[in-house]
Structures are given as structure tokens and as C-alpha cells.
Design an enzyme around this catalytic site. Structure first.
Site, short mmCIF file in Angstrom:
data_model
loop_
_atom_site.label_atom_id
_atom_site.label_comp_id
_atom_site.label_asym_id
_atom_site.label_seq_id
_atom_site.Cartn_x
_atom_site.Cartn_y
_atom_site.Cartn_z
N CYS A 31 -2.08 -2.34 -15.97
CA CYS A 31 -2.19 -1.13 -15.01
C CYS A 31 -1.69 -1.50 -13.68
CB CYS A 31 -3.69 -0.43 -14.69
SG CYS A 31 -4.82 -1.81 -14.14
N HIS B 136 0.86 -1.19 0.02
CA HIS B 136 0.12 0.00 0.17
C HIS B 136 0.92 1.14 0.03
CE1 HIS B 136 -2.36 3.06 1.93
NE2 HIS B 136 -3.44 2.66 1.15
C1 PEP Z 1 -3.10 -4.83 -9.80
O1 PEP Z 1 -3.59 -5.65 -8.97
O2 PEP Z 1 -2.34 -4.80 -10.66
C2 PEP Z 1 -3.82 -3.30 -9.66
C3 PEP Z 1 -3.52 -2.46 -10.47
O3 PEP Z 1 -4.77 -3.12 -8.65
P1 PEP Z 1 -4.28 -2.83 -6.99
O4 PEP Z 1 -2.86 -2.63 -7.02
O5 PEP Z 1 -5.35 -1.77 -6.74
O6 PEP Z 1 -4.71 -4.25 -6.34
#
Ligand code: PEP
Ligand code: MG
Length: 856
Positions: free
Chosen positions: A810, A433
Site C-alpha cells: 500500500c 506529505h
Molecule cells: C508506507 O509507509 O508505505 C505507507 C503506506 O504509510 P504512510 O505513507 O502513511 O507512512
């Protein structure tokens, strides 16, 4: 056609670095350009490998020669040059004519010392002692003193070696060649190469060249470059030592003269500069550097010798440069026509751009390291330690710079992170995070600094060496290197230069893959737009619910006992979400925006601190115990693999309904204002089965129809999914039937493919990478072999089912150059990364496009 002979005149080594080494090839170019390179010959790798004495074909020199290494790989070994080979008693008289008696004796003395140490393995210090014993007798060497010194050196040699110093020039050369090869293959040289990640058995080329003497009047030796090391701008810097040879100017025997008045004044030096004592020499060097830059297609640092006022070039190596200077030099070279724009793009390491985007610790600053972790978000910041988000907030309110130090961060820390200038966590990996949020905010961040000990209760942070720090102590976070430092080292501010903008413009014209941003707020979107982004590839909507006034109705919605209470809370959230999206769409001015429906497990929104519990209890009219019980009820054994993503959306469908409504109402509102048409891309997270997509899609379609009818506005939208679970990837063919796009969420996908928690990976990742078990942290750079294979398989299955499907990525890998290259090769439409990484991604995307073109 290149000449395949193994011994060539220097000028013919031009363009043959792969056979003779880079130094020989560069000298060859200088020589071909007509620059004053002393004549000589070069010996190819193949012959050096077989060398045993002087090879046939090496011309007999009339005077003295030098022997220099020309390694296959830069930085491949520390084999220094041997000068003055061929110096014998018999040659003293002729040398005296040119250099005077003292000069000739000095050359002799130097050679006995070099030969004694390099060939006969004697201790250089013993020779130095002889030298300083003489200097004690007379500070400026006299003829008599020098004669005595040479005699002493010869006698010392004979005593130690058991035979007289060799007086045959060819025999000397033979032994020097052997010594050079031996030094190159010595265990220490091999260890050094291995430590630098270079091949242990790298090749060596050799250069045998006529000596030019820097001794005597109007003579000397030095080094100069005409591009500033820090900025890359045109500015001469260098060292010059009169009456000197080879590397003397850099070895600190005497204080050297600096290159120009500006340089010496900047250094506070009164010794006149080269510009003042020999302006013609500096002018000659400037002209030579310009020609060398053209011929070698790069700015050079020149090694030179002046002999009785005549300039000779002995070496040219790429000019030293900081990351910022590298950008400037590449653009200047392209604008001068020495290289193409494509070459300029390929010359700049994308991560170099970070120096233009974030403050950094100065290159010469002293680093008092207190702990080391993963370099999670680049840049450096100085501030005072705070151990909680509240304290960060308070510090900001008091106008102080705070560094938030936590074991790891949770969504509740987002506000604290906004208030801090940098973040340090002792746990967590590259997609934890703290790392993700810090990159989004452009905050320097180090995570997983497990050599630090944190005691939040006692409010202490114990450094790796045992020093104990407390709240308010000043530290520096270097998110570029992954270090936490004591105090405030000198910093270099960021600077987006004209050259930076020019390079980025060229990159955009070259790249064939889009670069979007992961942006959750209009502020993020504005940063991304400043960095000329192509759109937003991921809005993590959960981040919108942690902001100020949203968390309360969100918590009420989660804690609601019945449908009516839930609907009431959602009614309060709807206008907030609507205005979020309206502003985001307005800011993006019609560029694509991909909105991900709510992803995390619901209990993450619930209160943890006593203060928060009491506030929620009051707002919902329940007791603190009841709220706590409900929160515990929602907690899961493994929330990462629990009721999150689309699973929340299907079990509490009202949330996604509200979000879809907010999106469409925002689109309708903007359409009514006559603003550019927005076609929102609605993305469903953590999908693993087609049924999940169909169920969400049906509800979203129904809401769209309802709003079109209610508002009398037509609008389009797309529905897609995040591919984050292995099953989602495997069943890509099914999922694609209902989807206009896929976005690979490689953070979760990596976590699930490895079976490795992204929040705990930091505990051992550094050890894994350092010991070579993993080549790279797979949360930082996409694991092409494993996760990548699954991604390719999914892309193929998706395209088979729906050829026009748009593919993006992403995860945090979207800002990593190697992963971007992978996406470009896989034919993806875009990558999406944190706003501050957009320039790095644009350049990396251009490089990827060029490399793919070169290979096809
Ligand atoms: C991912 O899991 O790659 C993503 C972009 O979502 P998050 O990082 O919010 O879990
Ligand atoms: Mg995810």
C-alpha cells in the site's frame, strides 16, 4: 520459414524486422498484401555492416533507384533517403519521354545536389543558391533555365570535387551505399542515438527500390493517416504536394494541400484538399490504410507518391497518436479482429490513461517554465498563487482557483490542499506529505522544485530565471511533467471515452492481482468506486483527525494531564470515528476495507500557529505558554523514527481502544440494518516485533468480545500489520503468527532501507536520477534489487509460517506499473494506490498478469 539470404526482394522482408529493420519489414507486408509498393530489394544488417560498394546479389536496375534506411530501432537515426540514383546524362532522353524535358532535368539537378552533399560532402546551400539564382531569372522554370541550372550544378561539382560528376549508374549506387553507412556510423548519429537512450551501434538495414516519379501532371507526393492524432477516431489528416518527391510535402517548400475538406476548413485553408483534387487517390489511400492496419496490426501513416494518376506506397509507419488516441486505436484494432484483447491491453502504456483522467496542457501550447521539480501527481491546473492554507481557503470561498505554494506541506495544510486546484512545493520527494495527499485528491502537484526560491514572509516566489512572482500571480502547475509555468497555456480537458471503458473491462477480466485504493474519506471511496476498485487497502485514520471539528478534541486528548481528561476527550472522538467508519463501510457495500490504526507522532497534531495555540489554550483552560511547553515536550529529534505508529498505540493505548471500538460499533450498526456483512481488516502500523502485535491484538480482541456481547451481534474481523521497518520484514515469520494479512508500506520501508528521509529526498533525487546514480527514484518505483529483496524475503518467511496469509502493498508504489509487475510476480494478492491511480493500476495489473503468463 524465413529466408536467411542477406539480400531479398522487398516482399520477403515481411516479418523479418530483426534482420532487415522495421521499415523494410513493413514494406514487405504491404507488398505481400498486394498494395502498390515499387519493386526493390532489401539488404540485411549483417551485410550492411560489411558493405563496401554494391554487394553481389543486388539486381541491376533498369531505371533510377532510391536508397532508404531501415534502422533496427525506431528513431534510431536521421539518415534520410537518397533518391534518383542512376541519373546520368545518358538517361536523360528516356526520362524525358516520361517526364518531359523540364521534369527530367529537374530530376538530374536534384540528384547532382543530393550526391554532391551526401557523397562528396559539399554544402547543400551552395546548390540551393544556384537554384535560386536561376529562379530570379524566371519564376517558372523554362527548359533553357533548367539546362543552365544542370550545367551550373555539374560545373560546380567538378570545380569543388576536382573530377567530373560520375556518369556510371552502378558507381553512383556504390558511393551512395557507402555514404549511407558512413552517415549511420558518424559520431553525430551515435551521439543522437545515445541521447535518445538507444544503442549507439544499432544496426541498419537498407532498401534499394525502383523510383516512381512524383513530378509532372497528375503526380505528387504526400503523407496521410486515417486516425485522428489527438483522439484516435477515424478521420483523415495529411499533406499532399503536387509535382513533388519524397519528403517535399513536409519540408515547407510550397504550401501543401491538406487531406480532406474537413481538415482544410478546420485549418482555415482555401487551397483545395486532396479529397477535392484527386478523390480517387484519397479513396485508394483509405483502402490501402485499412489493409495496412490489418496486415501490420496497427494504424499506419502512409508515405505515398502519385505518378500520372497511379498511387504508390513508399512507406508506412505507426500512425502518430496522443495518449488518448493510443487507447482508441488499440480498442478499434481489437474490435476489428486485427489484434487480440490481450495485445490491445499490452499496447497501451498505463500512464497514458492519465490523459483521460486529468486535464493536461495542450500538446502545442507554449510553455513559459518558471521552475521544475518532481512530477508528483499528474494533470495540470491554472490558478493564482497563494502561500498559505488560509489564503487557499479564502480564494476558494471567493470562487477563485488557488495554487498552494509551500516549502513543503504538513498535515495542517490538508484543508488548504482541499481548497486549492494544484500544489507546488520547493522541497519534498515522491512520498512527501504533499505528494501523497495530492495524489489522493487527484490534484496536480509538483514537489521538490528546488530551482525556485520561496520567501513565505515576503510572499515572493523567485523563478529560475530571476522573475519574482507574488500572491495572486497566475501560474500553471503541470504535475505530469513536473513543471511550474507562468500564465495559462491552452489546456486539454480529460475525457473518459467508451474505448477507455472497454479497455478497462478487458483489463479486469485479465488481471490476476487485486487493485485496492488508499482512501481516507467517503469522498475518496466514491472516486475509487467510480474507477471500479476491488476494495480499500489503506485508510490512514490520522487524516480523519485533522478534519474540521476533530482536531480540537484530539488536541485536548493529547494535552490531557490525567486519565479522566483523556477519557473525556476520547469519548468525544468516538462517535465521530464511528460515523466515519459507518459511512465508509456503507459506501463500500461489503467490499474489503483495511483500516490502519493511528500512525503519526502525536506532536504533529499540536498547534503551530499563534492563532491555533490561543484556540487550544482557551479550549483546555491553560495558558498559551503551557500549551507551547507541552507541544515542545512532545517534539522529537527525529519524529519519523520516534514515537509513531504502534509505539503511540502502545504508549497511549486508549487511542487504539477507541478506534477499535468505533470500527466494531460501526460494523454492528450496519449488521443491524441488514446491510452486506463487513469484515474489517485492522492494520497495525510500523511494527518491528511480535510483542507489539500481540499486545495490540489482545486489546482489540477484548473490545470485539465486549461489543459483540453488548450489542448482541456476531461479526468477524481480521488483524494484520504493515511491514514498514526492516526488522518487521526480517521477523515476518514471527509477525505472521498473529496476522491474517501483511501490507507492505513501501514508503517507510524504502526510507528505512535506504536510510533516506522521504521528505528530504527531493533535494537531490533529480540529480541522482539524471546522472544515473539511481536508475529511478526509489520512492516512485520500487527498488526491486534492494527493498524488493527484503519484501520477497519477508513474503517467503510469512508464507512459511502461515501459508494462507494475504499479502498486499500500500505504499505509493502501488500505482506504479513496474512495481505492480513486481507484486504480481511475487504472487501478492493486491496492490493499493491513490483513487485516481486506480485505472492505471488496473491496466498495469492486467499487463503484469499477461507478461507472467507469457513467461511461464
Ligand atoms: C508506507 O509507509 O508505505 C505507507 C503506506 O504509510 P504512510 O505513507 O502513511 O507512512
Ligand atoms: Mg508508513
Amino acid at each position: 520459414m524465413s529466408d536467411r539470404r542477406d539480400i531479398l526482394p522487398i516482399s520477403q522482408a515481411a516479418g523479418q524486422a530483426s534482420r532487415f529493420g522495421a521499415r523494410a519489414a513493413r514494406l514487405g507486408v504491404l507488398s505481400k498484401l498486394g498494395l502498390p509498393v515499387p519493386p526493390g530489394q532489401v539488404i540485411a544488417f549483417d551485410m550492411v555492416r560489411r558493405l563496401d560498394g554494391v554487394p553481389q546479389g543486388l539486381a541491376e536496375a533498369e531505371g533510377l533507384v532510391s536508397l532508404r534506411a531501415s534502422p533496427e530501432v525506431p528513431g534510431g537515426g536521421s539518415v534520410s533517403a537518397i533518391l534518383n540514383i542512376g541519373m546520368t546524362q545518358a538517361r536523360l532522353p528516356s526520362l524525358e519521354v516520361r517526364l518531359g524535358r523540364i521534369g527530367a532535368l529537374e530530376i538530374y539537378r536534384r540528384f547532382i545536389q543530393t550526391y554532391g552533399t551526401r557523397v562528396a560532402g559539399l554544402d547543400g546551400e551552395d546548390f540551393e543558391n544556384l537554384y535560386y539564382d536561376q529562379l530570379k531569372l524566371s519564376n517558372t522554370p523554362t527548359e533553357h533555365g533548367m539546362e543552365a541550372l544542370v550545367d551550373d550544378s555539374l560545373a560546380f561539382y567538378q570545380d569543388e570535387v576536382g573530377e567530373a560528376f560520375p556518369q556510371d549508374a552502378r558507381a553512383q549506387l556504390s558511393e551512395c551505399l557507402r555514404a549511407m553507412c558512413k552517415d549511420w556510423t558518424a559520431p553525430t548519429a551515435k551521439i543522437l542515438r545515445t541521447a535518445r537512450g538507444l544503442p549507439e551501434d544499432a544496426n541498419l538495414g537498407l532498401i534499394v527500390q525502383d523510383m516512381v516519379f512524383g513530378l509532372g501532371p497528375d503526380s505528387g507526393a504526400g503523407l496521410v493517416q486515417f486516425t485522428d492524432e489527438a483522439t484516435g477516431e477515424a478521420r483523415a489528416t495529411g499533406r499532399y504536394l503536387p509535382n513533388a518527391q519524397g519528403q517535399d510535402a513536409s519540408t515547407g517548400v510550397r504550401t501543401p494541400h491538406l487531406a480532406t475538406v474537413v481538415e482544410r476548413e478546420g485549418a482555415g485553408q482555401t487551397l483545395p484538399s486532396l479529397e477535392e483534387i484527386a478523390p480517387d487517390t484519397l479513396a485508394g489511400l483509405r483502402k490501402a490504410a485499412e489493409m495496412a492496419a490489418g496486415g501490420l496490426r496497427d494504424a499506419q501513416r502512409l508515405g505515398f507518391t502519385v505518378s500520372r494518376g497511379t498511387l504508390y506506397l513508399l512507406d508506412a509507419v505507426p500512425a502518430r497518436r496522443s495518449a488518448r488516441a493510443a487507447v482508441q486505436i488499440a480498442v478499434d484494432l481489437a474490435q476489428a479482429g486485427h489484434i487480440t484483447q490481450a495485445q490491445a491491453i499490452l499496447r497501451v502504456e498505463p500512464s497514458y490513461l492519465n490523459e483521460s483522467l486529468h486535464p493536461q496542457i495542450g500538446p502545442y501550447a507554449t510553455r513559459d517554465v518558471i521552475g521544475t521539480g518532481l512530477a508528483a501527481s499528474p494533470g495540470a491546473a491554472v490558478g493564482r498563487i497563494v502561500f498559505s492554507s488560509q489564503a487557499a481557503h479564502a480564494a476558494q470561498a471567493a470562487g477563485e482557483m488557488a495554487i498552494l505554494v509551500r516549502a513543503e506541506t504538513s498535515p495542517e495544510d490538508i484543508r488548504g490542499m482541499h481548497s486549492a486546484v494544484a500544489v507546488l512545493t520547493v522541497r519534498g520527494g515522491m512520498t512527501s506529505h504533499a505528494a501523497v495527499i495530492a495524489r489522493g485528491l487527484g490534484l496536480p502537484c509538483v514537489v521538490g522544485a528546488s530551482d525556485l526560491r520561496l520567501d513565505v514572509k515576503a510572499k515572493t516566489l523567485t523563478a529560475v530565471d530571476g522573475r519574482v512572482l507574488g500572491e495572486g500571480d497566475q501560474i500553471t502547475i503541470d504535475g505530469t511533467s513536473g513543471q511550474a509555468l507562468m500564465g495559462a497555456p491552452t489546456m486539454v480537458p480529460p475525457k473518459m471515452t467508451e474505448a477507455f471503458d472497454t479497455l478497462m473491462t478487458w483489463a479486469d477480466a485479465t488481471r490476476t492481482i487485486g487493485v485496492r485504493a488508499n482512501a481516507d474519506t467517503t469522498q475518496d471511496a466514491e472516486v475509487a468506486l467510480r474507477f471500479k476498485v476491488d476494495g480499500i487497502g489503506l485508510v490512514r485514520t490520522e487524516h480523519m483527525f485533522f478534519e474540521g471539528d476533530r482536531i480540537a478534541p484530539m488536541r485536548e486528548m493529547i494535552l490531557a494531564e490525567d486519565d479522566a481528561a483523556r477519557a473525556e476527550a476520547l469519548e468525544r472522538l468516538l462517535p465521530m470515528q464511528r460515523s466515519d467508519f459507518t459511512e465508509l463501510f456503507r459506501t463500500m457495500g461489503g467490499l474489503p476495507v483495511t483500516i490502519r490504526l493511528l500512525d503519526p507522532p502525536l506532536h504533529e497534531f499540536l498547534p503551530h500557529s499563534e492563532e491555533d495555540l490561543a484556540a487550544v489554550a482557551e479550549a483546555t483552560g491553560r495558558s498559551t505558554q503551557e500549551v507551547l511547553a507541552r507541544a515542545q515536550d512532545l517534539a522529537e529529534f527525529n519524529p519519523m523514527l520516534g514515537k509513531r505508529g504502534v509505539r503511540v498505540g502502545l504508549t497511549t493505548p486508549e487511542i487504539y481502544d477507541m478506534q477499535a471500538r468505533a470500527i466494531f460499533e460501526a460494523v454492528a450498526a450496519l449488521a443491524k440494518e441488514g446491510l452486506p456483512t463487513v469484515t474489517p481488516e485492522i492494520m497495525i502500523p510500523l511494527v518491528s516485533a511480535q510483542g507489539e502485535v500481540t499486545a495490540v491484538k489482545d486489546r482489540v480482541d477484548a473490545i470485539a468480545d465486549e461489543i459483540r456481547a453488548a450489542q448482541g451481534v456476531q461479526f468477524a474481523y481480521e488483524i494484520g500489520v504493515m511491514i514498514e521497518t526492516p526488522r518487521g520484514a526480517l521477523r515476518a515469520g514471527d509477525l505472521a503468527q498473529d496476522c491474517a494479512f501483511f501490507s507492505f508500506g513501501t514508503n517507510d520501508l524504502t526510507q528505512m532501507v535506504y536510510g533516506l528521509s522521504r521528505d528530504d529526498a527531493g533535494r537531490f533525487m533529480r540529480d541522482y536520477v539524471n546522472s544515473g546514480i539511481f536508475e529511478e527514484d526509489p520512492f516512485h518505483s520500487l527498488d526491486v534489487e534492494g527493498v524488493g529483496e527484503l519484501v520477497l524475503m519477508a513474503a517467503k518467511r510469512a508464507r512459511a509460517a502461515r501459508p494462507d496469509i494475504v499479502l498486499g502493498l500500500c505504499g505509493e508504489h502501488g500505482g506504479d506499473p513496474a512495481s505492480i509487475r513486481f507484486c504480481r510476480v511475487a504472487g501478492f494478492d493486491y496492490v493499493s494506490c491513490s483513487p485516481f491511480r486506480v485505472p492505471v493500476a488496473r491496466l498495469a495489473a492486467a499487463q503484469a498478469s499477461l507478461l507472467v503468463k507469457q513467461q511461464s
